[in-house]
Structures are given as structure tokens and as C-alpha cells.
Design a protein around this motif. Sequence first.
Motif, PDB file in Angstrom:
ATOM      1  N   ASN A 293      22.164  64.740   4.451  1.00 39.34           N
ATOM      2  CA  ASN A 293      22.711  64.469   3.124  1.00 39.34           C
ATOM      3  C   ASN A 293      24.172  64.902   3.013  1.00 39.34           C
ATOM      4  O   ASN A 293      25.024  64.140   2.555  1.00 39.34           O
ATOM      5  CB  ASN A 293      21.848  65.202   2.077  1.00 39.34           C
ATOM      6  N   LEU A 294      24.479  66.113   3.423  1.00 38.91           N
ATOM      7  CA  LEU A 294      25.854  66.580   3.297  1.00 38.91           C
ATOM      8  C   LEU A 294      26.788  65.824   4.235  1.00 38.91           C
ATOM      9  O   LEU A 294      27.956  65.607   3.914  1.00 38.91           O
ATOM     10  CB  LEU A 294      25.946  68.089   3.537  1.00 38.91           C
ATOM     11  N   GLY A 295      26.258  65.383   5.380  1.00 39.55           N
ATOM     12  CA  GLY A 295      27.064  64.555   6.279  1.00 39.55           C
ATOM     13  C   GLY A 295      27.448  63.250   5.598  1.00 39.55           C
ATOM     14  O   GLY A 295      28.619  62.834   5.643  1.00 39.55           O
ATOM     15  N   ALA A 296      26.480  62.612   4.944  1.00 35.92           N
ATOM     16  CA  ALA A 296      26.755  61.359   4.238  1.00 35.92           C
ATOM     17  C   ALA A 296      27.743  61.602   3.100  1.00 35.92           C
ATOM     18  O   ALA A 296      28.678  60.821   2.880  1.00 35.92           O
ATOM     19  CB  ALA A 296      25.456  60.771   3.689  1.00 35.92           C
ATOM     20  N   TYR A 297      27.553  62.699   2.398  1.00 36.71           N
ATOM     21  CA  TYR A 297      28.427  63.025   1.263  1.00 36.71           C
ATOM     22  C   TYR A 297      29.869  63.226   1.712  1.00 36.71           C
ATOM     23  O   TYR A 297      30.806  62.666   1.126  1.00 36.71           O
ATOM     24  CB  TYR A 297      27.897  64.286   0.564  1.00 36.71           C
ATOM     25  N   LYS A 298      30.044  64.028   2.761  1.00 36.87           N
ATOM     26  CA  LYS A 298      31.408  64.288   3.235  1.00 36.87           C
ATOM     27  C   LYS A 298      32.058  62.995   3.723  1.00 36.87           C
ATOM     28  O   LYS A 298      33.247  62.781   3.520  1.00 36.87           O
ATOM     29  CB  LYS A 298      31.380  65.302   4.382  1.00 36.87           C
ATOM     30  N   ALA A 299      31.266  62.152   4.387  1.00 34.87           N
ATOM     31  CA  ALA A 299      31.815  60.884   4.881  1.00 34.87           C
ATOM     32  C   ALA A 299      32.258  60.004   3.712  1.00 34.87           C
ATOM     33  O   ALA A 299      33.326  59.391   3.746  1.00 34.87           O
ATOM     34  CB  ALA A 299      30.778  60.160   5.739  1.00 34.87           C
ATOM     35  N   ALA A 300      31.434  59.968   2.649  1.00 37.35           N
ATOM     36  CA  ALA A 300      31.787  59.153   1.488  1.00 37.35           C
ATOM     37  C   ALA A 300      33.040  59.720   0.823  1.00 37.35           C
ATOM     38  O   ALA A 300      33.949  58.983   0.429  1.00 37.35           O
ATOM     39  CB  ALA A 300      30.621  59.120   0.504  1.00 37.35           C
ATOM     40  N   ALA A 301      33.104  61.047   0.699  1.00 38.24           N
ATOM     41  CA  ALA A 301      34.226  61.665   0.004  1.00 38.24           C
ATOM     42  C   ALA A 301      35.534  61.475   0.763  1.00 38.24           C
ATOM     43  O   ALA A 301      36.583  61.286   0.164  1.00 38.24           O
ATOM     44  CB  ALA A 301      33.948  63.155  -0.186  1.00 38.24           C
ATOM     45  N   HIS A 302      35.461  61.515   2.100  1.00 32.93           N
ATOM     46  CA  HIS A 302      36.685  61.429   2.883  1.00 32.93           C
ATOM     47  C   HIS A 302      37.022  60.004   3.307  1.00 32.93           C
ATOM     48  O   HIS A 302      38.034  59.772   3.952  1.00 32.93           O
ATOM     49  CB  HIS A 302      36.581  62.347   4.115  1.00 32.93           C
ATOM     50  N   GLY A 303      36.140  59.043   2.949  1.00 35.57           N
ATOM     51  CA  GLY A 303      36.456  57.652   3.263  1.00 35.57           C
ATOM     52  C   GLY A 303      36.210  57.273   4.705  1.00 35.57           C
ATOM     53  O   GLY A 303      37.089  56.726   5.369  1.00 35.57           O
ATOM     54  N   ALA A 304      35.007  57.598   5.209  1.00 29.48           N
ATOM     55  CA  ALA A 304      34.635  57.208   6.570  1.00 29.48           C
ATOM     56  C   ALA A 304      33.340  56.394   6.505  1.00 29.48           C
ATOM     57  O   ALA A 304      32.253  56.927   6.711  1.00 29.48           O
ATOM     58  CB  ALA A 304      34.456  58.435   7.448  1.00 29.48           C
ATOM     59  N   PRO A 305      33.460  55.082   6.195  1.00 30.91           N
ATOM     60  CA  PRO A 305      32.272  54.268   5.906  1.00 30.91           C
ATOM     61  C   PRO A 305      31.238  54.236   7.031  1.00 30.91           C
ATOM     62  O   PRO A 305      30.036  54.223   6.765  1.00 30.91           O
ATOM     63  CB  PRO A 305      32.828  52.864   5.640  1.00 30.91           C
TER      64      PRO A 305
ATOM     65  N   SER B  60      38.587  58.882   8.968  1.00 30.29           N
ATOM     66  CA  SER B  60      39.055  58.063   7.844  1.00 30.29           C
ATOM     67  C   SER B  60      40.444  57.499   8.136  1.00 30.29           C
ATOM     68  O   SER B  60      41.112  57.943   9.075  1.00 30.29           O
ATOM     69  CB  SER B  60      39.129  58.928   6.586  1.00 30.29           C
ATOM     70  N   ALA B  61      40.860  56.558   7.309  1.00 30.43           N
ATOM     71  CA  ALA B  61      42.203  55.980   7.481  1.00 30.43           C
ATOM     72  C   ALA B  61      43.257  57.076   7.312  1.00 30.43           C
ATOM     73  O   ALA B  61      44.233  57.135   8.065  1.00 30.43           O
ATOM     74  CB  ALA B  61      42.415  54.861   6.471  1.00 30.43           C
ATOM     75  N   HIS B  62      43.049  57.954   6.314  1.00 30.88           N
ATOM     76  CA  HIS B  62      43.980  59.081   6.124  1.00 30.88           C
ATOM     77  C   HIS B  62      44.086  59.916   7.405  1.00 30.88           C
ATOM     78  O   HIS B  62      45.175  60.254   7.856  1.00 30.88           O
ATOM     79  CB  HIS B  62      43.484  60.008   4.996  1.00 30.88           C
ATOM     80  N   GLY B  63      42.920  60.263   7.949  1.00 30.90           N
ATOM     81  CA  GLY B  63      42.876  61.153   9.114  1.00 30.90           C
ATOM     82  C   GLY B  63      43.453  60.510  10.360  1.00 30.90           C
ATOM     83  O   GLY B  63      44.111  61.182  11.157  1.00 30.90           O
ATOM     84  N   LYS B  64      43.194  59.208  10.525  1.00 29.43           N
ATOM     85  CA  LYS B  64      43.719  58.529  11.716  1.00 29.43           C
ATOM     86  C   LYS B  64      45.249  58.521  11.679  1.00 29.43           C
ATOM     87  O   LYS B  64      45.911  58.721  12.683  1.00 29.43           O
ATOM     88  CB  LYS B  64      43.190  57.103  11.781  1.00 29.43           C
ATOM     89  N   ARG B  65      45.771  58.287  10.496  1.00 24.26           N
ATOM     90  CA  ARG B  65      47.224  58.283  10.366  1.00 24.26           C
ATOM     91  C   ARG B  65      47.772  59.696  10.607  1.00 24.26           C
ATOM     92  O   ARG B  65      48.822  59.868  11.213  1.00 24.26           O
ATOM     93  CB  ARG B  65      47.597  57.804   8.969  1.00 24.26           C
ATOM     94  N   TYR B  66      47.027  60.682  10.112  1.00 24.42           N
ATOM     95  CA  TYR B  66      47.435  62.073  10.345  1.00 24.42           C
ATOM     96  C   TYR B  66      47.552  62.352  11.842  1.00 24.42           C
ATOM     97  O   TYR B  66      48.555  62.878  12.314  1.00 24.42           O
ATOM     98  CB  TYR B  66      46.430  63.034   9.697  1.00 24.42           C
TER      99      TYR B  66
ATOM    100  N   LEU C  89      35.937  56.300  -6.646  1.00 24.99           N
ATOM    101  CA  LEU C  89      35.121  57.411  -7.145  1.00 24.99           C
ATOM    102  C   LEU C  89      33.763  56.903  -7.634  1.00 24.99           C
ATOM    103  O   LEU C  89      32.727  57.553  -7.438  1.00 24.99           O
ATOM    104  CB  LEU C  89      35.859  58.161  -8.258  1.00 24.99           C
ATOM    105  N   ALA C  90      33.766  55.720  -8.253  1.00 31.50           N
ATOM    106  CA  ALA C  90      32.495  55.129  -8.714  1.00 31.50           C
ATOM    107  C   ALA C  90      31.614  54.806  -7.508  1.00 31.50           C
ATOM    108  O   ALA C  90      30.379  54.948  -7.554  1.00 31.50           O
ATOM    109  CB  ALA C  90      32.770  53.876  -9.537  1.00 31.50           C
ATOM    110  N   GLU C  91      32.251  54.388  -6.437  1.00 27.04           N
ATOM    111  CA  GLU C  91      31.517  54.108  -5.193  1.00 27.04           C
ATOM    112  C   GLU C  91      30.810  55.380  -4.708  1.00 27.04           C
ATOM    113  O   GLU C  91      29.686  55.342  -4.227  1.00 27.04           O
ATOM    114  CB  GLU C  91      32.529  53.640  -4.145  1.00 27.04           C
ATOM    115  N   MET C  92      31.512  56.493  -4.851  1.00 27.08           N
ATOM    116  CA  MET C  92      30.909  57.768  -4.470  1.00 27.08           C
ATOM    117  C   MET C  92      29.709  58.100  -5.333  1.00 27.08           C
ATOM    118  O   MET C  92      28.695  58.604  -4.851  1.00 27.08           O
ATOM    119  CB  MET C  92      31.929  58.904  -4.612  1.00 27.08           C
TER     120      MET C  92
END
Lengths: 194, 445
Positions: B381-393, B214-220, B299-302
Motif C-alpha cells: 500500500n505505501l509503495g503504491a501511495y509513494k509512487a502515486a504521490a511522486h508521479g511514477a505510474p 518519475s519525470a522529475h527524478g529522471k531530470r534530476y 491531486l484528484a488522481e491521487m
Amino acid sequence: MRRALWLLLLIALPAAAGKSCVDCHAGSAERSYALSKHGVIARIEAGRERRRTPDCGGCHGYEAKAPAPQHYVTKNSRNEAREQAGAACGACHSPRYVAEQLAAAQRGLAIGEMKRREAEAVVAAARKELKDAELAHIESLLATLRTEHLPNLRLGLAHQSPDYQWWLGQASLDGGLLRIKGALGEARRRDRRQ
Amino acid sequence: MRPRWLLIPVLLSLAGIAAGMAWVDWSKGGAGSGLYSREWQPDPVQAYWDPDRFYQPGQAIEGVYPADECIACHEALTPGIVADWRDSRHSKPAKRAPVACPDCHGADHQKLRMPTPEVCAACHGVQHEAFQSEKHYGFPSHALAMERATDSKHFVDKPKAETTACVQCHSVATKCDSCHTRHRFDAAEARRAEACTTCHSGPPHPDDETYFASAHGKRYLADAQKTDWSKPLRKGNYLTPTCAYCHMRNGQHVVADKSIWQFGLRQINPRNAENTVKRERWIEVCSDCHEREFSREKLAEMDRERARAWQGLNRTERLLRELRGEKALYPAAGERPPYPSDWMDRMFPKERIGFFEGQASSFYNVSPIERDYFEMWYFANLGAYKAAAHGAPELVQEGHAALAQAEKSIAAQAGQLRDMARVARPDPKALWLGGEYTEHNREHN
């Protein structure tokens, strides 16, 4: 003589090229360590003067700075490697803790080997019954079980990565085993119908 | 006049409740732990993951030692941990005497203890209380992690040498050094994203991959080495959020207070009263950097991502239930090994389909199509969920592609199973009920 030369090349070349362990051991070996608590601490504290946790060489005994760099760990010397690793653990962990962890790892691996042997027995039966086309799928499942799931379990146990021990190890072995049985079972049913 | 017969059902119910409570109490009194403690015995290493329940001190060394003597010996025996302690705040706190070996482990060498959260709570009461408060939210939470592991069917029924990895991660409930590793116990370490990845990684919860993508993680990853991690997790102190920054608001030791989607494990109503409160908590966190409307839309996107995932999952789950109804599953529940401790399964064999039937245990002793659905639900399913939650389109796309692929392949298999439903079933004994591991597991759990 030829073999000795090859071995020398194998050892001396990477060392001369300034290569690190992960240049060759990328993938599961690297990742299972990186995800362990030892690896996590090493990643977080990279660059600090005092190293709190062992890196590859810390346990496996590869010492790049020694006059003659050596790989202590080869496929033929797993026991030796385990002893070395045990000695390295003692810098932080009690002998009882180390012994318990190593014994637990042996028990965990023994379970994985049971699953492998059960799968091999099923495949041996399949080889007698099935035609090549049906067999190919089962053989590829067995190959994955042997070359991925079981090594993942071993890496997970040795490097203390729960993910490699469980989801990529034991639980993947379960999946491989039941799919091999399923494929043979379905082939037998098809056979009955004809 | 009061009708006296009314007393009978009231008294019977009271007696029933008392008997039920006594039974639960009794069932927790075995060699293992939790509700099924009488069904299993721990592997010896479990003592290190759940010390309060299982740890027994070694008897090799006698004597009662003050801190300086512990250090004198252990400096030579285990220099690594002594050096860690010297680097820690415990060895040099600002306004009090050092917290040394006997303060946490005790002084009598034959009665040493492995510190539990209660030991840490003697000084870190605020953190401990917050941590325990998670139990109000139920599971998923850190505080209930160990109970959750040991009370699940696959933990109880698998050989214990196989399940040591389970308790390693689930020990987050029973030890503080999952996140603040011994003997440095550094808050700064736990603020780092890597600290969580030993457990939050792998097929069912790729939190590490999705965050770092995600953008957050890349910056981290770009800034981590030059950031001062000794600062509290507050607005303005950090350039990019880490796991703890968002999930443990202001450093509070609670991760469960915002769990709207329940780990992606089951379908929830994202707009009910409880989740509306939790949604506002998320928006509050995001508002440290983002506009509220932006966060609300994310959040609505999620919600939409989850709805999309559950459409496919529900279709596939319906299909499996239909196959079960048509007796087309092969091997069916009665034709494969029952879970060793489950007497209900032996008497009334039934395939576990769906979250509420205990599908979390259905990755072994099942037919291939059930395992495929397990992987669709638990991995894709959980892979898609975690990706959506953490912002990794990109990983959301990957997860949904995996879901679609799994649905297609399961549908194709279902066709074949239906096709074969009326074919005589070969005797399952040799193939499904025999075999080295299968037989070992029948006797060892």
C-alpha cells in the motif's frame, strides 16, 4: 598450486579490466552502502577533489593502485576486515564512537543469529515430522532467511543503512521465523484432522 | 441556591486530570525516554542519536581549550572533520568571527556536548522555530519523529540492540546533521534528493525509487551534477523539483504542513476543511511550473488511487476481523508471546487489526496471515501511495498488482484457517512460546 593460480586470476583480472567494486558486488552490498550517510555524501559529492566519506576501498582496504592489487576482505578474514575498517573510521570519528558503533553492530548481529538458530531448530523438528512436499516450503523460507535476511542485517549494520538493518534485516528475519513456525503449526493441525 | 453536590463531580474530575498529568510525568522519568521510559534502557549508541537525552561526555582528556588548540590536536587525530569544517561556512562566515569547535561543543573537554537542535538555534533561530512549529500538525512530521519511535510498542518491547536503526532515522528530530551532515553543515547538500534517501527508502517508504522513476527524478539525475545547488529553493532557481523543493516550500523547515494523505497509513477524508487548505498549498507549490488546473487534476488522481487502495485494504481488514471473531486465527493472541511490557495483553489477549489498534507493531509475535496483512498495508500500500504521490505510474501499477496479489493470497489462507477452525489446536508452548530469540526477548527489551 592450482588454487593459487585461480586466486591470482580472480584478483588480477578485474583489476586489469579496470573494474570497480560494484561490478562484482552489485545488489545489496552496493545499495546498503549507497543508502548510508557515507554513500549519500559520496553520491552527492562525486567528482569533488577531496573525498569526505570512504568508498569501498576506504574501509575494506582494497587498493587498486598498489603494485599488487589485493582483496583484503575474504570470507575467512572478517575480523581482519573489521580491524581495518575500525582504523579507517578514525580519520573522522573518535575511538569511543567507533568502539560503540562496532559493539552495537555485534549486539545487533547476535540478535539476528538468535533468530536464525531459532528458525533452524524449528526446521530440524519439521524435517523429522513432515513429508517432502510440505517440507519444501519450509526449507525455502529458511534458505531465504539465511541467504537474504541475515546478510542484509550484516550489511545494514556494517554499512550503517537503517533500511537494511531494520526492514530488510531484523523485521524480515521476524517474518521468516514466524512463517516457518506457522507452516509447521499448520502441518501439525492438518495431521491431527486426518 | 446553587446545588452543592454539583461540586463533587467537578472536583473529582479536576483531581483525576491532575493525577493523570502527574502519572504521565512520572512515566517519563525512567532510564529510557518517552511515555514508557520506565520500561526500557537505551543501547549505548542511542546516546549519539538522541544526545540531549542520553549523551555523556568522555572523561579521558582534561582541560579547557580555545578553538585553535582543538584544531591543532584534531588536525592530527581526526583530520577528516577538521577539513570538513574548513570547507564549511562556519569557518569563514561573511560578517562575523568563525563559528569554531567550542561554540557548539563547549570548551571543557570533560563536559563536551553533542550539539542538539537547540545549540544550532542560537544562530539558526528562524529554521529552528519553523522546525518546532511542525508539532502543531502532529505525526507524521520530522519534529515529532523521535517521540513517535520511542513511544511505539515494538520499540519498547524489542531488545534495544535490535532497534538502533529505528533511532538512527528518527533522530531527525533530535539532531540537525541528519540532513546537513557534520562538519560541513551545507544547505546545498540538504537540497539534493539523495540527502533524504538514507531514511526515505525501503519497503514502507520507497521515496527514493519512486522519485527517481518519475519525470522529475529522471531530470534530476540527468542534471544534478551541473546544477548550482547553492541557490535558495525558490521559483526559477531550479529546473526540476527535489524532495526539499516541494516538501519544504521556499526552504522553510516544515514538511508536515501539506500532509493530506498522512503517509498513506490510514484512510482520510481528502475533502475536509483541513485537507482543502493543504490541497491549495500543494497547488501553490506545483504552480511554480504547472497550470493550477493540471495540478488540481493530478491531486484528484491521487484521491482516486487512494480510494482504490483502501477498498482492497478495508475488505481484507474486515476479513481478518471476521477471522478473529470466529476464533480462527492460529496462533491466536493468547497462544503466542505477548509483548513483554504489555500487561493488558497478558490479561486480555487480543489480535491487533487495523491502524487504530496499533497494527504498526504487528509484524512480529503474530500469525502468518496477520503478518501478510501487515505487509499488504505497510509495504504494498505505501509503495503504491509513494509512487502515486511522486508521479511514477509504472510503480503505481506495480503497487496495486502487489495489493491484489496479497488480497488474493490472504483470502485463500483465510479459507484454510476457517476450514481448520474446529480442529484441536496443538499445544503452542514448544512451537510459539519457546525458542532462543523468543525466550531472550521475553527477558530483554
